[in-house]
Design an enzyme around this catalytic site. Structure first.
Site, PDB file in Angstrom:
ATOM      1  CG  PHE A  96      47.771  53.306  45.262  1.00  0.00           C
ATOM      2  CD1 PHE A  96      47.709  52.321  46.245  1.00  0.00           C
ATOM      3  CD2 PHE A  96      47.049  54.465  45.458  1.00  0.00           C
ATOM      4  CE1 PHE A  96      46.939  52.490  47.382  1.00  0.00           C
ATOM      5  CE2 PHE A  96      46.275  54.662  46.581  1.00  0.00           C
ATOM      6  CZ  PHE A  96      46.220  53.663  47.553  1.00  0.00           C
ATOM      7  CB  SER A 171      51.730  54.618  39.743  1.00  0.00           C
ATOM      8  OG  SER A 171      51.281  55.074  40.982  1.00  0.00           O
ATOM      9  CG  LEU A 172      52.897  52.835  44.702  1.00  0.00           C
ATOM     10  CD1 LEU A 172      51.931  52.051  45.571  1.00  0.00           C
ATOM     11  CD2 LEU A 172      54.096  53.302  45.522  1.00  0.00           C
ATOM     12  CG  ASP A 194      53.341  60.637  36.680  1.00  0.00           C
ATOM     13  OD1 ASP A 194      54.200  61.523  36.564  1.00  0.00           O
ATOM     14  OD2 ASP A 194      52.275  60.820  37.298  1.00  0.00           O
ATOM     15  CG  HIS A 281      49.359  59.013  38.332  1.00  0.00           C
ATOM     16  ND1 HIS A 281      50.718  59.184  38.366  1.00  0.00           N
ATOM     17  CD2 HIS A 281      49.098  57.905  39.087  1.00  0.00           C
ATOM     18  CE1 HIS A 281      51.260  58.219  39.119  1.00  0.00           C
ATOM     19  NE2 HIS A 281      50.298  57.441  39.546  1.00  0.00           N
TER      20      HIS A 281
END
Length: 467
Positions: A96, A171-172, A194, A281
């Site tokens: 993201f 992430s995404l 993550d 993150h």
């Protein structure tokens, strides 16, 4: 590549379900489980491939600094590139608000070039990621389909096996990798860095990354605290065959700095604030990148919880050994049992993050007195600093044990140095010693024993040699 798209409407009582279709990629609907659920309440369709603007940027050992753009719609771009079918291919998919030409992505490729010959493809979908979170979370469905399409072209046109492909998603991007894997039978490996929690944790497997998406799926959790109220962006849900929880998976060492110090450390206000707000993150990709150059610096221990790990209940490695978190985790794939497993380890506060875990037991000699004992290890590749082993009542014949994470692998252990103190002026000048010290490296079965018959006064080093 994109073409025509159609929107089909179905009536479901008063609500209408929508579906959007793209040539070559298939159709995407806003039916459950993709929308209209507690976890994904909003009905949002992904953007078109043109609007997302996904690019495949190829770096290789021959062009480590300047990418070559690969177009799924034009296989001549692959033909003309440095893509080699006799090498593994690793796709890196950002998350993201990120972008595929970010420094960390290229740095990861460059670390790979130091240890292997590889096709490193950065998947840049920044137009589709730099929007509202809910929209970006749905755009990953198209991005994943595009990655699968590229793998399919390599397989069909170049006889390149999907088993040679490794998707690394942050992430995404981890869930985009899952989407690609679910569309690619026999995909070799996915690493989730993550994987993000919101809109994915607790959803059915087709929505998120899961172990069925590749032959081997490994996941690194660094920001698994709850989103509310702790702003933990990552999921705590186990999504792989093996899930690593460095430092417990929630709060990474070195991420407690104030925002100003981070901004001073980094280039520019944006980079500084981003690294502060999302420090935990972002640690996942920093650990992975460093693991490439430290093949034995991220050994992770099977354990029921981080509390048990911190209580020294998960040492040493079991008979089958310990996996290495990060780049070399797949070397452990053949040793997996059927059930997903959790692994724990500690890292450093800042680069260099790698650590090597040692277990030490000290059997004391000399006077009975309160105080603390410390030990430093010396090997043929270096020595550790002093680590606390015990604080309390020091008694001859008693044995105290502890584990610590050293900043280097000292190699073959040659001697141990023992120190005690209690910071109290004592006119009798008591003497304490270590009759025996045993040392074990976490990944090894060998226990090394060192002995001494001497005792020393406070703050005087005692050297123990092999007995």
């Amino acid at each position: 590549m994109l073409s025509t798209w159609t929107i089909t409407l179905f009536l479901l009582g008063a609500a209408s379900a929508k579906e959007i279709c793209f040539n070559d990629l298939g159709c995407f609907s806003d039916l459950e489980p993709w929308a209209g659920t507690v976890i994904r309440p909003l009905k949002v369709l992904p953007w078109s491939p043109e609007k997302i603007g996904t690019r495949f940027l190829l770096y290789t050992n021959e062009n480590p600094n300047n990418f070559q753009t690969l177009l799924p719609s034009d296989s001549s771009t692959i033909e003309a590139s440095n893509f080699r079918t006799d090498r593994k291919t690793r796709f890196i998919i950002h998350g993201f608000i990120d972008k595929g030409d970010e420094n960390w992505v290229l740095d990861m490729c460059k670390n790979m070039f130091q240890v292997e010959e590889v096709n490193c493809i950065c998947v840049d979908w920044k137009k589709g990621s730099q929007t509202s979170y809910t929209q970006a979370a749905n755009n990953v469905r198209v991005v994943g389909a595009q990655v699968a399409q590229m793998i399919g072209i390599l397989s069909t046109d170049y006889n390149y096996s999907p088993s040679q492909v490794h998707l690394i998603g942050h992430s995404l991007g981890a869930h985009a990798a899952g989407e690609a894997g679910s569309r690619t039978p026999g995909l070799g490996r996915i690493t989730g860095l993550d994987p993000v929690e919101a809109s994915f944790e607790g959803t059915p497997e087709e929505v998120r990354l899961d172990p069925s998406d590749a032959v081997f799926v490994d996941v690194i959790h660094t920001d698994a605290a709850p989103l509310i109220p702790f702003l933990g962006f990552g999921t705590k849900q186990q999504l792989g065959h093996i899930d690593f929880f460095p430092n417990g998976g929630e709060e990474m060492p070195g991420c407690k700095k104030n925002a100003l110090s981070q901004i001073v450390d980094l280039d520019g206000i944006w980079e500084g604030t981003r690294d502060f707000v999302a420090c935990n993150h972002l640690r996942s990709y920093k650990y992975y990148s460093e693991s490439i150059l430290n093949p034995d610096g991220f050994a992770a221990y099977p354990c029921t919880s981080y509390r048990a790990f911190k209580s020294n209940k998960c040492f040493p490695c079991p008979d089958e050994g310990c996996p290495q978190m990060g780049h070399y985790a797949d070397k452990f794939a053949s040793k997996l049992s059927g059930e997903p497993q959790k692994f724990f380890l500690n890292t450093g506060e800042s680069s260099k993050f790698a650590r090597w875990r040692y277990g030490v037991s000290v059997t004391l000699s000399g006077r009975t007195i309160t105080g603390q004992i410390k030990v430093a290890l010396f090997g043929d590749q270096g020595n550790t600093r002093q680590y606390d082993i015990f604080r309390g009542l020091i008694m001859a014949g008693s044995t105290h044990s502890n584990e610590f994470d050293a900043e280097l692998d000292i190699g073959t252990i040659e001697k141990v140095k023992f120190l005690w103190n209690n910071n109290v002026i004592n006119p009798t000048f008591p003497r304490v010693g270590a009759a025996q010290i045993t040392v074990q490296k976490g990944e090894e079965k060998t226990v090394h024993t060192f002995c001494s018959e001497e005792t020393v006064r406070e703050d005087v080093l005692l050297t123990l040699l092999p007995c």
